[in-house]
Design an enzyme around this catalytic site. Sequence first.
Site: not given
Ligand code: GCU
Length: 421
Positions: A261, A265, A352, A402
């Site tokens: 997540s 990144k 998402w 997720h």
């Molecule tokens: C939120 C955010 C995402 C990210 C996620 C996470 O959903 O919008 O961009 O990847 O948190 O880190 O759990």
Amino acid sequence: MKIFTILFVFIFSIQFAFAQFDANYDESKVPKFDVPDVLKTFKGKKVSNSKQWEKKGRPELLQFFTQNVYGEVPGELKISSFEVVEESNNAVNGKAKRKQIDITFQKDDLTLDFTILMYLPKNVDKAPLFVGYNFFGNHTITEDVNVIISDSWARDNASFGIINNQLTEQSRGVRTNRWAIEKIIDAGFGLATIYYCEVDPDTDDFSNGIHPFFYEENQQQPASQEWGSIAAWTWGLSRSMDYFEQDSNVDESKVIVFGHSRLGKTSLWAGATDKRFAAVISNNSGCGGAALSKRRFGETVWRINNNFPHWFCKNFKMYSKNEGALPVDQHQLISLIAPRPVYVASAVEDRWSDPRGEFLSAFYASPVYKLYGKDGIQSNEMPELDQPIQNTVAYHIREGKHDVTDYDWEQYLKWAKEQLK
Ligand code: GCU
């Protein structure tokens, strides 16, 4: 004061839930968008071999992502000292060695510490290693009572027993489901993890964490092209790599950076900026990670910049509701990792994060791998659920939401063994 905090958290959560609900999840509403040719320079010149890529293509892309997406690190800071604060030869059912290492940074009157928790297979002399941040503290990834609880800021989470931004004993082991430690050890790999908020607390506040170490006099926040939190976490991963290079139990030529997540990144940016990472795994990383920004499916650049204003550099705000103006897209971030192996993974219910956008990035980055004679993703048809494609560029989409599951780890282990032979 308390009531305001509760109100704020409430409004933020409603807004956030609404944002997810409100997003585009309809393929037919994805606008027409261009995918910049990964083998063309900004001036439109064709890159035809790895030499040209390294001389021209890669540097200009790296510079663009640095100054306009994640932000540049304003200076250098080396580890001041490290100390193994705890270790044991009897962890993970007697199969592993456990080490906890405090890494300290000092500059003027500022001090920052983070703790690396490591499990290393006992039967391997110098182990290949996965390194990845965790979301709620090292003690959440295992039931192991010896793991030290961080006293850094943490996001409140009643079900994990985190109140007043303090981690507690109650959250020990709450994230064991995301870390297949025994499988990792059995496969002959080590695992290192760090609580990400020890490097930079995940709040829109630049007065804490590592950022202030680099401020000029009277500076209170990073300049427009300087680092947000993702780049700060990335910096922390590179410093952990500095440590691994000195640890005789680690094979420093086989360190795989992993993240889920927002931390997926981060693992991509770490792989792009630090060639010492031998391979990269980015799990469900979505917008600002593996997913193509211009597709505008699920989370968008505007949403992410609004909900998490501290993650990217200020310059990235120029592209909120303006993705068309971006001269790059996220497949070019992945291409910066070439020729080193990279694995992008999605979950089908994680809309998402835009699974298709994550897949396409891996596909569109692949021509750069080809310049090195490496196999990427060959077709723009997404594979079926649970049918991994495991080339130097790898991808799978699994069933479920997720998360990081045992299924994900089983794939990563199989692939990493093959790639780092
Ligand atoms: C939120 C955010 C995402 C990210 C996620 C996470 O959903 O919008 O961009 O990847 O948190 O880190 O759990």
